[in-house]
Design a protein around this motif. Structure first.
Motif, short mmCIF file in Angstrom:
data_model
loop_
_atom_site.label_atom_id
_atom_site.label_comp_id
_atom_site.label_asym_id
_atom_site.label_seq_id
_atom_site.Cartn_x
_atom_site.Cartn_y
_atom_site.Cartn_z
N SER A 29 -9.68 10.62 1.58
CA SER A 29 -10.43 9.79 2.50
C SER A 29 -9.72 8.45 2.65
O SER A 29 -9.01 8.01 1.73
N ASN A 30 -9.91 7.82 3.80
CA ASN A 30 -9.28 6.53 4.05
C ASN A 30 -10.08 5.42 3.38
O ASN A 30 -11.31 5.37 3.49
N LEU A 31 -9.37 4.56 2.70
CA LEU A 31 -9.98 3.38 2.09
C LEU A 31 -9.60 2.18 2.95
O LEU A 31 -8.41 1.90 3.16
N THR A 32 -10.60 1.49 3.48
CA THR A 32 -10.37 0.34 4.35
C THR A 32 -10.47 -0.94 3.55
O THR A 32 -11.41 -1.14 2.78
N ASP A 33 -9.50 -1.81 3.72
CA ASP A 33 -9.44 -3.07 2.98
C ASP A 33 -8.88 -4.13 3.92
O ASP A 33 -8.63 -3.86 5.11
N SER A 34 -8.67 -5.31 3.43
CA SER A 34 -8.11 -6.39 4.24
C SER A 34 -7.02 -7.11 3.45
O SER A 34 -7.05 -7.17 2.22
N GLU A 35 -6.03 -7.64 4.19
CA GLU A 35 -4.95 -8.37 3.58
C GLU A 35 -4.25 -9.23 4.66
O GLU A 35 -4.46 -9.04 5.86
N TYR A 36 -3.43 -10.13 4.20
CA TYR A 36 -2.62 -10.91 5.14
C TYR A 36 -1.42 -10.05 5.56
O TYR A 36 -0.73 -9.46 4.73
#
Length: 879
Positions: free
Chosen positions: A681-688
């Motif tokens: 499954s896709n894991l959604t996260d955030s980053e620069y």
């Protein structure tokens, strides 16, 4: 219009009055004065003058009746009794059909009762033929003339059963039965449905639902493949509807439903419905045309032509469609980072979006199928078709983004608002060609089927995109996207079935498939297509080849049936992302698949059915999940994970009990469980992101862990007759998951589970063999999946359909989402990842809509028994 309604009302009133007069004349459903005694047929050999005297008395009574004054338009009662010519025993539950003597048009159908007596109401004046079909007897045609209530007397059928060493082998078939992975509805054993159509028979197959538009679902699943006589029908949607609505139910031997089909069916569908006929279409010429539409709006004209003569049959179909649909979507999203203490989070970005989409669609398709019977054991068929679709979409989006800087001193935030408009024009073309060869070595199931299919597609689109910021106008975007997608593929299927005894068979299958793809995505940072956006533009080339072999074994011991299967396959996947960016990717992967299954059923003589099934599926990661190429959007990107993604294994087990009743219907309980390991499954996260120079969201696939779903379901059908039923499906289940993964060097563990339930009620009623009413109500409670939650969904739909002029014309009206819940409440989902929270609600502006359709059919279908019965063949025809 008023005149037509008046005459139709008058006609129905006349029928009711005629029935009441007949009842008054012969109370208690008895016979006319001077007819047979209430006990049924006269005892064999006990009539003083024998059968000849019986016939002479009936003839005299008939002559007296003819002298009575008859009004034009009256209908009459035709009675008689069927007996065995050798034993003089009555023949119960035998199918009868009254045919016009001039053109063999179907007029009325019926069935004998337990004493072999039949009564056919509503027969007009004129000459007719009575066609009688009974298993084990020679077919029988009897001419007669109706001028008043008519008694045909005793009709004798000659036995024509197949004998072995002077011993006749017979076996009584239950109405419903489980046989391995198949749930069988023996239509030929159901006297209540014999006067209907194949579509009516489908309504009585467990779990099958047909709405007034002719759309078929199985336990709510619409991903169904329809087979006819153990092979895919390859008929278009409207061709199939015409076939099902014109073929009489008494031409059907049985209907088999298969959920979670094994490897032997070689299908991507979630279920298979196999319609096995007891008759052969000797000649057939039908032209059907009509138009369907709704106030969404959409309109779809179509035309269908079916022709068959002896060994050659041709099916042609063409249709067009125009639709206009608006949707609104409201979304909020939240990005967070770990706080100063364990279990706390700090918000870094918040977003609210309101979007409106206007979709305009124009499409058309053509289809052709040619089937030729080489001889009585071999046939070959060709099919070809094409599809064209134009879709125009206009999008308007308003977005409010707030950036938070919790690490700065002092903390501060910044609001950015913008408006985006886009226009997309897409053209899609698809074509296919196939050839199938079938060889039957005997009538016991020994056969070979070989099929070759090819396909080609071309998709091209243009998109103009403009994003305007309220404050930071230097960030304004004007873009142009041009896509060109091309693919072709072909497949070879071979299936060999070989019974080794009356109770067992082996089935072998081989499937090979190849798919070639060449796609270009050219994106420009202007509206003229001059400045190429090298970050988002790429050229994709890929191909996938797979080969699968399977063997299936079925054996029966009394009431037990055991079916086992094993499929083994190998896949080769090649992909090449051509780009000027450093993350371009060129790779080749190999995978092995194993598909085992086992099905055990037990059937008792009083129609208790038990089943125990197990199946395992392997799924390898796809190229988008493996490639390191980054696919950038406006404020996000997705990429694959080539480092250690493993195959996913899904184990399915079912245990169930079904009890069928001849009069009531059925009731069943099922327990099931599904366990998926190494789930991707896709894991959604955030980053620069260095390329976009800001904090963005990204998604990447992982083997996050295990998920499960287990529960129980109840299904019940109330079926007092073959033309009325109410179905109830209730389902309670638990879904949960256990995930372990590393995020920024820290091992994360997340697990969750939730109980959910669903309820579905369907009702179907056919009145006077021409008026159909349907109703369906559905509710699904909120459910979860990996790091997401889906909101509750519910709907209520009703529909009606009627036939005119002996089914030459049909009209339906269907009302979807009566209470407009799709517009008022909508549907949507939420992402529960603690680092990236989202919530989306989608609403269809015109969720409640009325669809209508009219169909005209002209032609004739002539049937004959599949095998000779005794020394003769017989048939009937339908207009």
């Amino acid at each position: 219009m008023k005149r037509a309604v008046f005459f139709k009302t008058f006609f129905l009133a006349a029928m009711v009055m005629s029935a009441l007069v007949g009842f008054a004349q012969f109370p208690g459903g008895g016979h006319p004065p001077g007819g047979r005694p209430p006990g049924g047929r006269p005892p064999a050999g006990r009539f003083p003058g024998g059968d000849r005297q019986w016939d002479q008395q009936n003839m005299n009574r008939s002559e007296v009746k003819q002298k009575k004054k008859v009004r034009e338009g009256d209908t009459f009662l035709v009675t008689g009794v069927l007996i065995d010519s050798k034993t003089s025993e009555p023949l119960p539950f035998v199918n009868l059909a009254v045919l016009d003597s001039i053109d063999s048009t179907f007029v009325k159908g019926g069935v004998t009762d337990y004493d072999g007596i039949f009564q056919l109401n509503g027969i007009p004046q004129g000459p007719f033929l009575l066609r009688v079909s009974a298993i084990g007897y020679e077919s029988f045609m009897h001419p007669f003339n109706v001028v008043n209530n008519t008694d045909l007397g005793i009709l004798k059928l000659d036995p024509g059963a197949i004998t072995l060493d002077a011993v006749v082998v017979t076996a009584e078939k239950p109405l419903y039965a489980m046989d391995g992975e198949k749930l069988v509805y023996n239509v030929s054993e159901d006297p209540s449905i014999q006067t209907g159509t194949t579509e009516d028979a489908l309504q009585n197959a467990p779990g099958v639902e047909v709405d007034v538009e002719g759309n078929i679902t199985l336990r709510g699943v619409s991903s169904i493949e329809i087979w006819i006589n153990d092979k895919p029908s390859k008929l278009t949607e409207e061709n199939l509807k015409t076939y099902l609505q014109t073929l009489p139910a008494n031409a059907i031997a049985r209907i088999e439903t298969i959920t979670n089909p094994s490897a032997k069916y070689a299908t991507e569908a979630e279920a298979v419905i196999n319609i096995v006929t007891s008759t052969h279409i000797k000649s057939n010429q039908f032209i059907s045309f009509g138009v369907n539409g709704s106030n969404q709006p959409f309109v779809s004209p179509w035309v269908s032509y079916m022709w068959k003569k002896e060994k050659l049959s041709i099916n042609l179909f063409a249709s067009g469609r125009f639709s206009d649909r608006d949707n609104t979507t409201d979304t909020w999203a939240l990005q967070r980072q770990d706080g100063d203490s364990i279990g706390t989070y700090e918000t870094t970005w918040a977003d609210t979006t309101a979007q409106t989409d206007k979709n305009r669609n124009v499409s058309g398709n053509i289809f052709m199928n040619i089937n030729y019977e080489i001889d009585s054991t071999s046939e070959i068929s060709f099919d070809a078709g094409g599809f064209y679709n134009f879709n125009g979409t206009k999008m308007l989006r308003s977005q409010r983004q707030t950036y938070y800087f919790p690490d700065s001193i002092p903390e501060y935030s910044e609001l950015i608002t913008d408006t985006t408009r886009s226009k997309t024009d897409a053209n899609n073309i698809f074509g296919h060609f196939g050839i199938d060869y079938t060889k039957k070595f005997d009538e016991m199931g020994h056969n070979l089927r070989i099929g070759f299919n090819s396909r080609i597609s071309h998709n091209a689109s243009e998109q103009w995109y403009n994003r305007l910021y309220d404050t930071y106008t230097d960030l304004n975007e004007h873009r142009y996207l041009l896509t060109d997608q091309n693919s072709y593929g072909f497949s070879l299927d071979v299936r060999y079935n070989r019974p080794y005894s009356e109770n067992g068979e082996l089935s072998y299958g081989l499937r090979a498939d190849h798919q070639q793809t060449d796609n270009r995505y050219d994106r420009y940072n202007d509206s003229l297509g001059v400045v190429l956006d090298s970050l988002r533009a790429y050229h994709f080339k890929g191909n996938e080849t797979n080969a699968t072999a399977d063997v299936n074994w079925t054996h029966r011991w009394g009431g037990f049936t055991l079916s086992t299967g094993l499929g083994v396959g190998a896949d080769r996947v090649y992909y090449n992302y051509i780009s000027t960016m450093p993350f371009a990717d060129d790779s080749t992967m190999y995978f092995l698949n194993v598909i085992p299954s086992i099905h055990l059923t037990y059937r008792t003589q009083n129609m208790h059915n038990f089943k125990l099934n197990y199946a395992m599926r392997m799924a390898h990661p796809g190229e988008t999940q493996l490639s390191t190429y980054r696919r950038y959007g406006e404020n996000d990107y997705s990429t694959g994970n080539p480092n250690g993604l493993k195959n996913t294994y899904t184990h399915n087990m079912e245990a169930g009990w079904q009890k069928y009743f001849d009069r009531f219907g059925n009731i069943g309980v099922e327990a099931y469980g599904r366990l998926s390991t190494n789930e991707i499954s896709n894991l959604t996260d955030s980053e620069y992101d260095d390329y976009l120079d800001r904090v963005v969201s990204y998604s990447i696939p992982y083997n996050l862990g295990n998920s499960w779903r287990y529960g129980t379901s109840l299904n019940m059908t109330y079926r007092p007759s073959g033309f009325f039923n109410v179905r109830l499906y209730a389902n309670v289940y638990n879904y949960g998951y256990h995930m372990e993964y590393d995020r920024q060097g820290i091992h994360q563990v997340d697990e969750n589970d939730m109980w959910s339930w669903s309820l579905r009620v369907n009702a179907w009623w056919k009145i006077f063999n021409k008026y159909q009413l349907t109703m369906s109500a559905n509710y699904n409670s909120p459910t979860i999946s990996l790091m997401s939650e889906r909101k509750a969904r519910y709907s209520l739909n009703v529909g009606a359909r009627t036939d005119f002029f002996n089914r030459k014309m049909s009209v339906f009206v269907n009302i979807r989402d009566i209470f407009n819940w799709g517009a008022q409440v909508g549907s949507g989902s939420s992402n529960t990842n603690p680092y990236y929270l989202t919530d989306s609600t989608n609403k269809m502006v015109n969720s409640r809509y009325i669809s209508v359709g009219v169909t005209f059919r002209f032609g004739k279908m002539e049937l004959e028994k599949r095998a000779k019965e005794g020394d003769g063949e017989t048939g009937d025809s339908l207009e």
